[in-house]
Design a protein around this motif. Structure first.
Motif, PDB file in Angstrom:
ATOM      1  N   ILE A   7       2.528 -13.706  -6.276  1.00 46.82           N
ATOM      2  CA  ILE A   7       1.183 -14.002  -6.777  1.00 46.82           C
ATOM      3  C   ILE A   7       0.333 -12.747  -6.606  1.00 46.82           C
ATOM      4  N   ALA A   8       0.245 -11.987  -7.687  1.00 52.13           N
ATOM      5  CA  ALA A   8      -0.356 -10.653  -7.607  1.00 52.13           C
ATOM      6  C   ALA A   8      -1.831 -10.675  -8.006  1.00 52.13           C
ATOM      7  N   SER A   9      -2.551 -11.590  -7.368  1.00 54.97           N
ATOM      8  CA  SER A   9      -3.991 -11.699  -7.609  1.00 54.97           C
ATOM      9  C   SER A   9      -4.701 -11.570  -6.271  1.00 54.97           C
ATOM     10  N   ILE A  44       0.462  -3.919   1.467  1.00 56.25           N
ATOM     11  CA  ILE A  44       1.432  -3.106   0.719  1.00 56.25           C
ATOM     12  C   ILE A  44       0.738  -1.836   0.231  1.00 56.25           C
ATOM     13  N   GLU A  45       1.155  -0.733   0.774  1.00 58.09           N
ATOM     14  CA  GLU A  45       0.566   0.565   0.411  1.00 58.09           C
ATOM     15  C   GLU A  45       1.095   1.023  -0.948  1.00 58.09           C
ATOM     16  N   PRO A  46       0.308   1.838  -1.646  1.00 55.05           N
ATOM     17  CA  PRO A  46       0.854   2.453  -2.863  1.00 55.05           C
ATOM     18  C   PRO A  46       1.992   3.407  -2.533  1.00 55.05           C
ATOM     19  N   CYS A  47       2.879   3.617  -3.497  1.00 53.07           N
ATOM     20  CA  CYS A  47       3.952   4.609  -3.338  1.00 53.07           C
ATOM     21  C   CYS A  47       3.341   5.971  -3.016  1.00 53.07           C
ATOM     22  N   GLY A  82       3.587 -13.157 -11.200  1.00 49.80           N
ATOM     23  CA  GLY A  82       2.364 -13.655 -11.841  1.00 49.80           C
ATOM     24  C   GLY A  82       1.211 -12.707 -11.600  1.00 49.80           C
ATOM     25  N   SER A  83       0.548 -12.336 -12.674  1.00 49.33           N
ATOM     26  CA  SER A  83      -0.572 -11.391 -12.539  1.00 49.33           C
ATOM     27  C   SER A  83      -1.712 -11.792 -13.456  1.00 49.33           C
ATOM     28  N   ALA A  92      -3.975  -4.377 -10.078  1.00 49.04           N
ATOM     29  CA  ALA A  92      -3.611  -3.238  -9.214  1.00 49.04           C
ATOM     30  C   ALA A  92      -2.527  -3.649  -8.220  1.00 49.04           C
ATOM     31  N   GLN A  93      -2.610  -4.883  -7.734  1.00 44.10           N
ATOM     32  CA  GLN A  93      -1.601  -5.370  -6.781  1.00 44.10           C
ATOM     33  C   GLN A  93      -0.213  -5.381  -7.420  1.00 44.10           C
TER      34      GLN A  93
END
Ligand SMILES: Cc1cc2nc3c(=O)[nH]c(=O)nc-3n(C[C@H](O)[C@H](O)[C@H](O)COP(=O)(O)O)c2cc1C
Length: 193
Positions: A7-9, A44-47, A82-83, A92-93
């Protein structure tokens, strides 16, 4: 059979969460073991673009919650991402998660990555958007599907839920059965052929 949902919200009780959980509910009612991961609860950090996963380190060197997701991806039969649509694209997530999958793409990513299993990871993408025109961002959705295919996912479909500005997902009478049917289809024999 195991099916996991991402769930990328940023909104834990928003439309994306409701939609994803209905899909998982449909899958569960047809015998699947399901699990939801809320990106709003995860760190969760960005790459970092260090290429450690391609060179010296056998895995992504960032020790954050993405490590749990690498494990989860390897131990599931199908994934649902899901975004919400933000500015015509994934949130962004979702993008941070996708970039971090670069490490999984590495042949050095043992013990998680198994070349022979990679092509078998089934994925469906579920976007929801305020705009009522579900074809509005079709080019972007097609592109995103292709990108996940290049990451060696077996993309079984993209579902677009449009018109969210007219009211929250849980108030949409039509949506519940449509989402549950998507969930039950994930358990069908045809989906896994
Ligand atoms: C920053 C931001 C950007 C958005 N951009 C778009 C967009 O480009 N097109 C669109 O149709 N809806 C857009 N929306 C609306 C969301 O996609 C919609 O409200 C979605 O259902 C939100 O999901 P959530 O409840 O899980 O947060 C945007 C919303 C926000 C907050």
């Amino acid at each position: 059979m195991k099916i996991i949902g991402f769930i990328a919200s940023p909104r834990k009780e928003g439309n994306t969460a409701w939609i994803l959980n209905k899909i998982l509910e449909g899958a569960k009612e047809h015998g699947a073991e399901t699990q939801s991961w809320y990106f709003s609860d995860l760190d969760i950090e960005p790459c970092r673009g260090c290429f450690g996963c391609k060179q010296s380190a056998p895995r992504c060197i960032i020790n954050d919650d993405m490590q749990k997701l690498y494990e989860a991806v390897e131990h599931t039969d199908a994934l649902v991402l899901g975004s919400p649509v933000y500015m015509g694209q994934m949130s962004a997530q979702s993008k941070i998660f996708t970039d971090r999958l670069f490490a999984r793409f590495s042949p050095r990513f043992s013990p998680y990555f198994k070349e022979e299993n990679a092509a078998k990871k089934k994925l469906i993408l579920v976007f929801n958007q305020g705009n009522p025109d579900s074809s509005m961002f079709q080019l972007y959705f097609d592109y995103t599907k292709r990108m996940f295919q290049l990451l060696e996912f077996d993309v079984k479909g993209i579902h677009i839920v449009a018109g969210m500005r007219n009211g929250p997902a849980h108030e949409r009478k039509d949506l519940q059965s449509v989402m549950k049917n998507i969930g039950s289809s994930l358990v069908s024999k045809r989906f896994h052929e």
